[in-house]
Design a protein around this motif. Sequence first.
Motif, short mmCIF file in Angstrom:
data_model
loop_
_atom_site.label_atom_id
_atom_site.label_comp_id
_atom_site.label_asym_id
_atom_site.label_seq_id
_atom_site.Cartn_x
_atom_site.Cartn_y
_atom_site.Cartn_z
N VAL A 144 1.92 33.13 -26.44
CA VAL A 144 0.63 32.78 -25.84
C VAL A 144 0.61 33.31 -24.41
O VAL A 144 1.57 33.14 -23.66
CB VAL A 144 0.41 31.25 -25.84
N VAL A 145 -0.48 33.98 -24.05
CA VAL A 145 -0.60 34.60 -22.73
C VAL A 145 -1.62 33.84 -21.89
O VAL A 145 -2.66 33.41 -22.39
CB VAL A 145 -1.02 36.08 -22.86
N ARG A 146 -1.29 33.68 -20.62
CA ARG A 146 -2.22 33.07 -19.66
C ARG A 146 -2.33 33.97 -18.43
O ARG A 146 -1.33 34.57 -18.02
CB ARG A 146 -1.73 31.68 -19.24
N PRO A 147 -3.51 34.08 -17.85
CA PRO A 147 -3.63 34.85 -16.60
C PRO A 147 -2.96 34.08 -15.46
O PRO A 147 -2.56 32.93 -15.62
CB PRO A 147 -5.15 34.94 -16.40
N THR A 148 -2.83 34.73 -14.32
CA THR A 148 -2.19 34.09 -13.17
C THR A 148 -3.17 33.98 -12.02
O THR A 148 -4.13 34.75 -11.91
CB THR A 148 -0.97 34.90 -12.70
N THR A 149 -2.93 33.01 -11.17
CA THR A 149 -3.66 32.90 -9.92
C THR A 149 -2.67 32.59 -8.81
O THR A 149 -1.92 31.62 -8.91
CB THR A 149 -4.77 31.82 -9.99
N GLU A 164 -6.98 43.13 -23.33
CA GLU A 164 -7.90 42.52 -24.30
C GLU A 164 -7.12 41.79 -25.39
O GLU A 164 -7.51 40.70 -25.83
CB GLU A 164 -8.80 43.59 -24.91
N VAL A 165 -6.01 42.39 -25.84
CA VAL A 165 -5.17 41.71 -26.83
C VAL A 165 -4.62 40.41 -26.26
O VAL A 165 -4.61 39.37 -26.91
CB VAL A 165 -4.00 42.63 -27.27
N CYS A 166 -4.17 40.48 -25.00
CA CYS A 166 -3.64 39.28 -24.35
C CYS A 166 -4.73 38.22 -24.18
O CYS A 166 -4.49 37.03 -24.39
CB CYS A 166 -3.05 39.65 -22.99
N ASP A 167 -5.93 38.65 -23.80
CA ASP A 167 -7.04 37.70 -23.64
C ASP A 167 -7.35 36.99 -24.95
O ASP A 167 -7.77 35.83 -24.95
CB ASP A 167 -8.29 38.42 -23.14
N GLY A 168 -7.12 37.68 -26.06
CA GLY A 168 -7.41 37.07 -27.36
C GLY A 168 -6.48 35.94 -27.72
O GLY A 168 -6.75 35.17 -28.64
N SER A 169 -5.34 35.82 -26.99
CA SER A 169 -4.40 34.72 -27.29
C SER A 169 -4.68 33.49 -26.45
O SER A 169 -4.01 32.47 -26.60
CB SER A 169 -2.96 35.19 -27.04
N PRO A 172 -3.05 26.71 -26.53
CA PRO A 172 -3.93 27.69 -25.88
C PRO A 172 -4.95 26.99 -24.99
O PRO A 172 -5.11 25.77 -25.03
CB PRO A 172 -4.60 28.38 -27.07
N GLY A 173 -5.65 27.78 -24.19
CA GLY A 173 -6.74 27.26 -23.39
C GLY A 173 -6.32 26.45 -22.19
O GLY A 173 -7.09 25.62 -21.70
#
Length: 310
Positions: A254-259, A304-309, A175-176
């Motif tokens: 595990v979820v990550r945002p995209t850019t 929000e659930v995804c952000d928690g991962s 994560p992270g």
Amino acid sequence: MDRRDIEYFLAVVDHGSFARAARSLRVSQPSVSDAVRKLERGLGVALFDRSSKGATPTATGIRMLAEAREIERKFQLLEHDARAETKTKRAHLHLALPGILAVHPMADLLSAFLAQRTEVDVRLSDPPTEQAVWEAVASGAADFGFVTQLRQPGFHSLFLGTHRLVAVFPPGTPPGLGPVDVDEFARSAWVSGPPRGFFSRQLVDEQVKARGLVQNRLVVTDHRQAIGPLTLKGAGPSLLNPIEAADLVARGAVVRPTTPVFERPYYVIYSDSADVDSDERRHFLAVASALVPEFDATHRSALEVCDGSL
């Protein structure tokens, strides 16, 4: 080639011999053999390797199998529709939409609509491209369509919400790591659908091309429902809407945002010439309009659930 030929071909494949196929169809074995030979003569190839132990599809027979099943499925749909027309007339709606919208918002929308209109039959179809959705609505084949871009005159539209896609990685991913950029997508063997009909794939392809990058490798599946399980098993990351992603997070993904952020609005459309005075169509639009705030809340909750991962 007629439907009987296709039906007999499939029966031989499913039962492994002409004799067992004939028994399942309740016809004589020569009838099955003659139909398959007729099919082979018309195609100019052998479809089965025949032996005393039964019949095994040749390489050509195997390639033909998926198409034959699709033809038979379409015949069955036509029969179903024809039988429905002869029964007591019931109101019906035909909705055309890409697969990504079938989970959200369609599940909530149909649940609310059918709770109030139990007498309406609903059919959902998944055209291969968004252009095909427009064509289905324009021709009258579909009462309403769901699209992510407004591009043609002669239609009414209702804005329903926005899909923001997130990158989903297999369990065990550290994560992270921060947002996923297009360069990483180009380097990764990510799981996706084909370019036609999968707007997540189209969005990434557009960005990869705009930056002059070369896509390293893809795991491509025509089956949208397989993308999540393939990601969970480590085939590669995927790009999904947060409602689907939240279910995978519960299973260790595990979820990550995209850019850049990959998002598109989605709309329900109907033709200017559509009969929206009918009770079921008017009521469907009213339910869709009333649920817009709920669609947004569901989307935000999943994010929000995804952000928690992370």
